[in-house]
Scaffold this motif. Structure first.
Motif, short mmCIF file in Angstrom:
data_model
loop_
_atom_site.label_atom_id
_atom_site.label_comp_id
_atom_site.label_asym_id
_atom_site.label_seq_id
_atom_site.Cartn_x
_atom_site.Cartn_y
_atom_site.Cartn_z
N PRO A 96 8.78 9.79 -9.20
CA PRO A 96 9.33 8.90 -8.59
C PRO A 96 9.07 8.42 -7.25
O PRO A 96 9.20 7.43 -6.75
N VAL A 97 9.01 9.55 -6.35
CA VAL A 97 8.80 9.39 -5.04
C VAL A 97 7.55 8.67 -4.92
O VAL A 97 7.48 7.76 -3.93
N TYR A 98 6.58 9.11 -5.46
CA TYR A 98 5.47 8.65 -5.45
C TYR A 98 5.28 6.90 -6.01
O TYR A 98 4.71 6.12 -5.43
N ALA A 99 6.00 6.67 -7.04
CA ALA A 99 6.08 5.41 -7.50
C ALA A 99 6.73 4.48 -6.61
O ALA A 99 6.27 3.40 -6.37
N VAL A 100 7.86 5.01 -5.78
CA VAL A 100 8.45 4.10 -4.90
C VAL A 100 7.41 3.94 -3.66
O VAL A 100 7.42 2.74 -3.14
N LEU A 101 6.71 5.21 -3.15
CA LEU A 101 5.63 4.93 -2.01
C LEU A 101 4.81 3.95 -2.38
O LEU A 101 4.08 3.13 -1.61
N ASN A 102 4.28 3.99 -3.46
CA ASN A 102 3.02 3.14 -4.06
C ASN A 102 3.59 1.68 -4.17
O ASN A 102 2.65 0.78 -3.72
N LEU A 103 4.86 1.59 -4.75
CA LEU A 103 5.50 0.08 -4.79
C LEU A 103 5.52 -0.47 -3.44
O LEU A 103 5.29 -1.80 -3.23
N ALA A 104 5.97 0.30 -2.46
CA ALA A 104 6.47 -0.04 -1.10
C ALA A 104 5.27 -0.46 -0.12
O ALA A 104 5.11 -1.49 0.52
N LEU A 117 -7.28 -3.91 -5.49
CA LEU A 117 -6.76 -4.71 -6.51
C LEU A 117 -6.77 -3.95 -7.84
O LEU A 117 -5.99 -4.10 -8.82
N ASP A 118 -7.48 -2.94 -7.89
CA ASP A 118 -7.94 -2.18 -9.10
C ASP A 118 -7.16 -0.98 -9.07
O ASP A 118 -6.16 -0.47 -9.99
N ALA A 119 -7.10 -0.16 -7.96
CA ALA A 119 -6.65 1.14 -7.93
C ALA A 119 -5.05 1.27 -7.79
O ALA A 119 -4.51 1.95 -8.69
N SER A 120 -4.16 0.30 -7.11
CA SER A 120 -2.89 0.24 -7.14
C SER A 120 -2.16 -0.08 -8.44
O SER A 120 -1.21 0.57 -9.12
N PRO A 121 -2.76 -1.02 -9.27
CA PRO A 121 -2.27 -1.16 -10.43
C PRO A 121 -2.73 -0.09 -11.47
O PRO A 121 -1.88 0.25 -12.49
N ARG A 122 -3.63 0.34 -11.45
CA ARG A 122 -4.09 1.57 -12.22
C ARG A 122 -3.22 2.76 -12.09
O ARG A 122 -2.80 3.39 -12.91
N ALA A 123 -2.82 3.15 -10.52
CA ALA A 123 -1.95 4.03 -10.53
C ALA A 123 -0.40 3.86 -10.91
O ALA A 123 0.23 4.65 -11.48
N MET A 124 0.22 2.59 -10.73
CA MET A 124 1.45 2.13 -11.24
C MET A 124 1.51 2.43 -12.65
O MET A 124 2.45 3.02 -13.33
N THR A 133 -1.27 0.15 8.32
CA THR A 133 -1.81 1.24 8.57
C THR A 133 -0.78 2.44 9.24
O THR A 133 -1.18 3.52 8.97
N ILE A 134 0.30 2.10 10.09
CA ILE A 134 1.15 2.78 10.48
C ILE A 134 1.82 3.77 9.33
O ILE A 134 2.09 4.86 9.10
N VAL A 135 2.27 2.60 8.19
CA VAL A 135 2.81 3.45 7.08
C VAL A 135 2.12 4.34 6.33
O VAL A 135 2.38 5.51 5.85
N SER A 136 0.89 4.21 6.28
CA SER A 136 -0.13 4.86 5.70
C SER A 136 -0.25 6.28 6.31
O SER A 136 -0.26 7.30 5.80
N PHE A 137 -0.25 6.21 7.72
CA PHE A 137 -0.48 7.49 8.67
C PHE A 137 0.78 8.39 8.40
O PHE A 137 0.79 9.72 8.20
N LEU A 138 2.03 7.67 8.41
CA LEU A 138 3.40 8.33 8.39
C LEU A 138 3.54 9.02 6.88
O LEU A 138 4.39 10.01 6.97
N THR A 139 3.10 8.39 5.78
CA THR A 139 3.18 8.99 4.34
C THR A 139 1.80 9.94 4.13
O THR A 139 2.19 10.74 3.13
N ALA A 140 1.20 9.97 5.13
CA ALA A 140 0.00 10.92 4.71
C ALA A 140 0.31 12.63 4.57
O ALA A 140 -0.34 13.09 3.63
N PRO A 141 1.26 13.00 5.26
CA PRO A 141 1.61 14.67 4.96
C PRO A 141 2.05 14.68 3.51
O PRO A 141 1.75 15.96 3.03
N PHE A 142 2.66 13.78 2.91
CA PHE A 142 3.24 13.72 1.55
C PHE A 142 1.91 14.24 0.59
O PHE A 142 2.05 14.83 -0.39
N TYR A 143 0.75 13.48 0.84
CA TYR A 143 -0.21 13.43 -0.28
C TYR A 143 -1.08 14.83 0.27
O TYR A 143 -1.60 15.57 -0.72
N ALA A 144 -1.24 15.10 1.39
CA ALA A 144 -1.84 16.18 1.95
C ALA A 144 -1.17 17.69 1.39
O ALA A 144 -1.85 18.49 0.81
#
Length: 404
Positions: A80-88, A296-303, A348-359
């Motif tokens: 659910p957290v990943y889904a929210v981050l991806n959607l956001a 355009l391919d990856a986000s829909p595939r992930a969702m 880019t800022i949102v991507s950097f701040l959420t990076a530790p989640f994936y790492a």
């Protein structure tokens, strides 16, 4: 040799996704503003992000399932957290990529229509490629684009070095103002790519396994390494172009997509000659359109994969998510923020701040009990991964502290 190239795919698709805004806009601006001063940041962020990206390929090739499946195995709350981050983030990322691509297209083809109309045209074209070509066609297109992009960029850099008469000073710089530090964070956020692309990489690896029977674990890692090293090489090239062509010129970059693209191409042409316009223009457009395709391919595939694992009814509607993302992107461009620099900065800022989640999650998947000991990385990769997590968390907290 031909058979080896034919096996490659996800690694080059990764390169197609990575070599975009981070390279064309951010790396060029870094060279134009700081000279060679931020090469250290490019090197360290590429180094420290490497384990997280490589773990995506490693896990997918060994388990024959994506990182999303792995996240579900870790804990029921992760999906659910990943889904929210991806959607956001998916709409902001797609909008930032699309408006830069549209700006370059408008300037390169010299067709003077509104950048929003250009954006819609490119979104429709990209959607057609994905919905009717599917992965196999997508795989072939991106391979061609990445190879052509690499050649065009290298030629442009060689032209620049040939024309340059000012000695290049190789010295590191560290930002000393809030504005400069914000640029550093945006620069590292998508360099060489945001870390959620590791999830996309795992999905592309699974798709490649379906159409290529001998896409082995070793081939997958080799494929990824080729793409990853390529993104760093192209990043250095764009930064050097910023140094060689724009550094100390006093030019202020426009926040408008078309104006920025025009400045970008004009500066190259002015300094390198009209012949360079062809190489730089084609390189820039291919760079951004390939990124448009991959995002355009990856986000829909992930969702669609995420919703399937969460038990939703319409889990296989990949095409529906492609259309939702395309329409949502057009809506933002027409009715919300359409300023290029603002969109790029937010994404880019949102991507950097959420990076530790994936790492942290990717580290846990490969060093936990989810894959066999024989397929785990060595102890050096483990320490590099931990250093990378500390690096991302430290800079993230530092940035938030500066904002407050």
């Amino acid at each position: 040799m031909f058979s080896l190239v034919k096996k490659l795919g996800p690694g080059l698709i990764f390169a197609g996704a990575a070599i975009g805004v981070s390279h064309l806009v951010q790396a060029t601006k870094a060279g134009a503003i700081f000279g060679t001063g931020l090469l250290w940041a490019m090197f360290f962020v590429t180094l420290f992000k490497y384990p997280t990206f490589q773990f995506g390929t490693r896990y997918a090739s060994v388990k024959k399932e994506s990182l999303i499946h792995g996240y579900q195995r870790i804990s029921k709350w992760v999906l659910p957290v990943y889904a929210v981050l991806n959607l956001a983030t998916m709409f902001t990322i797609q909008t930032a990529v699309t408006i830069v691509t549209a700006g370059i297209a408008g300037s390169l083809f010299d067709i003077h229509i509104d950048i929003k109309i250009w954006s819609v045209i490119l979104l429709v074209l990209a959607a057609i490629v994905l919905l009717f070509g599917r992965y196999a066609f997508f795989d072939k297109i991106v391979k061609i684009v990445v190879v052509c992009l690499s050649i065009a960029t290298l030629i442009a850099v060689l032209f620049a070095f040939g024309k340059n008469e000012t000695p290049i000073v190789w010295h590191p710089q560290f930002p000393n103002t809030a504005v400069e530090f914000t640029f550093l964070i945006t620069f590292m956020g998508w360099m060489p790519a945001p870390l959620d692309v590791s999830v996309w990489q795992s999905l592309w690896t699974n798709e490649k396994q379906k159409i290529t029977t001998n896409y082995t674990f070793k081939t997958a890692l080799f494929d990824f390494n080729i793409g990853y090293i390529g993104t760093f090489f192209i990043g250095v090239c764009f930064l050097l172009m910023g140094v060689l062509v724009m550094y100390n010129t006093g030019v202020t970059f426009s926040n408008n997509g078309v104006a920025f693209a025009s400045q970008f191409l004009t500066m190259y042409t002015k300094n390198l000659g009209n012949l360079a316009y062809v190489f730089v223009g084609i390189s820039a457009f291919m760079c951004m359109f390939s990124t448009m395709l991959t995002t355009l391919d990856a986000s829909p595939r992930a969702m669609s994969t995420t919703l399937k694992l969460m038990g939703f009814k319409y889990e296989k509607k990949y095409a529906l998510w492609v259309l939702i993302l395309a329409v949502g992107t057009a809506y933002i461009l027409f009715f919300q923020i359409s300023e290029m620099s603002t969109l790029v900065k937010i994404a880019t800022i949102v991507s950097f701040l959420t990076a530790p989640f994936y790492a942290i999650l990717n580290h846990r998947l490969v060093f936990g009990n989810y894959i066999s000991q024989a397929n785990k990385p060595n102890k050096y990769m483990k320490w590099l991964s931990l250093l990378g997590i500390c690096f991302l968390i430290t800079f993230g907290i530092w940035y938030l502290f500066i904002l407050i």
